[in-house]
Design a protein around this motif. Structure first.
Motif, PDB file in Angstrom:
ATOM      1  N   HIS A 157      82.292 169.284  96.612  1.00  0.00           N
ATOM      2  CA  HIS A 157      83.488 168.610  96.094  1.00  0.00           C
ATOM      3  C   HIS A 157      84.626 169.611  95.884  1.00  0.00           C
ATOM      4  O   HIS A 157      85.769 169.359  96.268  1.00  0.00           O
ATOM      5  N   ASP A 217      90.828 171.973  91.462  1.00  0.00           N
ATOM      6  CA  ASP A 217      90.750 170.566  91.106  1.00  0.00           C
ATOM      7  C   ASP A 217      89.352 170.308  90.556  1.00  0.00           C
ATOM      8  O   ASP A 217      88.361 170.411  91.261  1.00  0.00           O
ATOM      9  N   SER A 264      88.325 167.262 105.044  1.00  0.00           N
ATOM     10  CA  SER A 264      88.876 167.272 103.692  1.00  0.00           C
ATOM     11  C   SER A 264      89.636 165.987 103.408  1.00  0.00           C
ATOM     12  O   SER A 264      89.509 165.398 102.326  1.00  0.00           O
ATOM     13  N   THR A 302      88.207 169.281  97.869  1.00  0.00           N
ATOM     14  CA  THR A 302      89.370 168.867  97.100  1.00  0.00           C
ATOM     15  C   THR A 302      90.383 169.996  96.935  1.00  0.00           C
ATOM     16  O   THR A 302      91.564 169.736  96.710  1.00  0.00           O
ATOM     17  N   LYS A 304      87.153 163.196 102.762  1.00  0.00           N
ATOM     18  CA  LYS A 304      86.534 163.348 101.438  1.00  0.00           C
ATOM     19  C   LYS A 304      87.504 162.930 100.342  1.00  0.00           C
ATOM     20  O   LYS A 304      87.135 162.214  99.406  1.00  0.00           O
ATOM     21  N   ARG A 305      88.742 163.356 100.435  1.00  0.00           N
ATOM     22  CA  ARG A 305      89.692 163.128  99.350  1.00  0.00           C
ATOM     23  C   ARG A 305      90.271 161.719  99.337  1.00  0.00           C
ATOM     24  O   ARG A 305      90.641 161.206  98.278  1.00  0.00           O
ATOM     25  N   THR A 306      90.383 161.079 100.504  1.00  0.00           N
ATOM     26  CA  THR A 306      91.076 159.791 100.561  1.00  0.00           C
ATOM     27  C   THR A 306      90.169 158.593 100.810  1.00  0.00           C
ATOM     28  O   THR A 306      90.535 157.469 100.457  1.00  0.00           O
TER      29      THR A 306
END
Length: 228
Positions: free
Chosen positions: A135, A36, A79, A139, A82-84
């Protein structure tokens, strides 16, 4: 057929054969790791800086609230955050100048992922790619992490492949990781993510919960620290 055109026809046929051969070779090779590559690191309106002790920070140095995030790159909850939630959190509290964040990497959750991923992060950091590599780790965590992907991430960032592999296999950052883990444990960190707000530790919380929920959340705790 005009024989004068024959050489050009043969050249055209040869070029077609070459193009088809190249395409066949590319399509027949195994696919590389899924990566990603969207928007590496925090948004541009969030200040990034490195303290004298080498720690990585986001936000204004004079922000009234200090938040330390203990995170592990083998951690599903980290994770997910971080992603949401991280981008919203950074815009709500950090870009506004209310909260300063220190990222504190640890390797305490998964022996098979946490330590190798953290070593890969520090190898990338030595080339100036801390935020970008962080990142990529988070991701791409749902797709699984392994050495092949650590190398693929570094290649995408333009790091020399052989140098990065040498760094990964040298255990150059082993002592640093051990010390950081021990310091985190000494402070009471037992799982990740753990949030330290003005010295107080909180774990097992989401960024946001429904307004009518009695559960704690990072948003509620930060608003309380800011007297909002």
């Amino acid at each position: 057929m005009d024989r004068r055109n024959l050489p050009w026809i043969l050249i055209a046929i040869l070029l077609v054969v070459v193009v088809i051969t190249v395409l066949f070779i590319q399509l027949s090779q195994p696919a590389g790791p899924d990566i990603d590559l969207t928007e590496l690191g925090p948004a541009e309106n969030v200040a990034r800086w490195v303290a004298d002790d080498g720690s990585y920070h986001l936000g204004e140095k004079e922000a009234p609230v200090e938040l330390v995030i203990y995170e592990d790159y083998g951690c599903t909850a980290c994770s997910n955050f971080k992603r949401t939630s991280e981008r919203t959190f950074l815009q709500d509290f950090v870009a506004s100048g209310d909260v300063q964040v220190e990222i504190y990497p640890v390797g305490i959750v998964s022996g098979q992922i946490s330590i190798p991923a953290l070593e890969a992060l520090y190898c990338a950091e030595s080339y100036g790619y801390f935020w970008e590599y962080r990142h990529l780790l988070f991701t791409n965590f749902p797709n699984g992490l392994n050495q092949e992907k650590y190398i693929a991430f570094s290649s995408y960032l333009g790091i020399d492949k052989s140098e990065f592999i040498n760094c990964l296999t040298s255990n150059e950052f082993s002592d640093l990781i051990v010390n950081q883990n021990q310091e985190a444990w000494a402070k009471g960190v037992q799982n990740t993510p753990t949030f330290q707000i003005n010295g107080e530790l909180y774990s097992g919380i989401l960024y946001q919960v429904p307004e009518d929920s009695e559960d704690q959340s990072l948003e509620k705790l930060l608003n309380a620290a800011l007297n909002k």
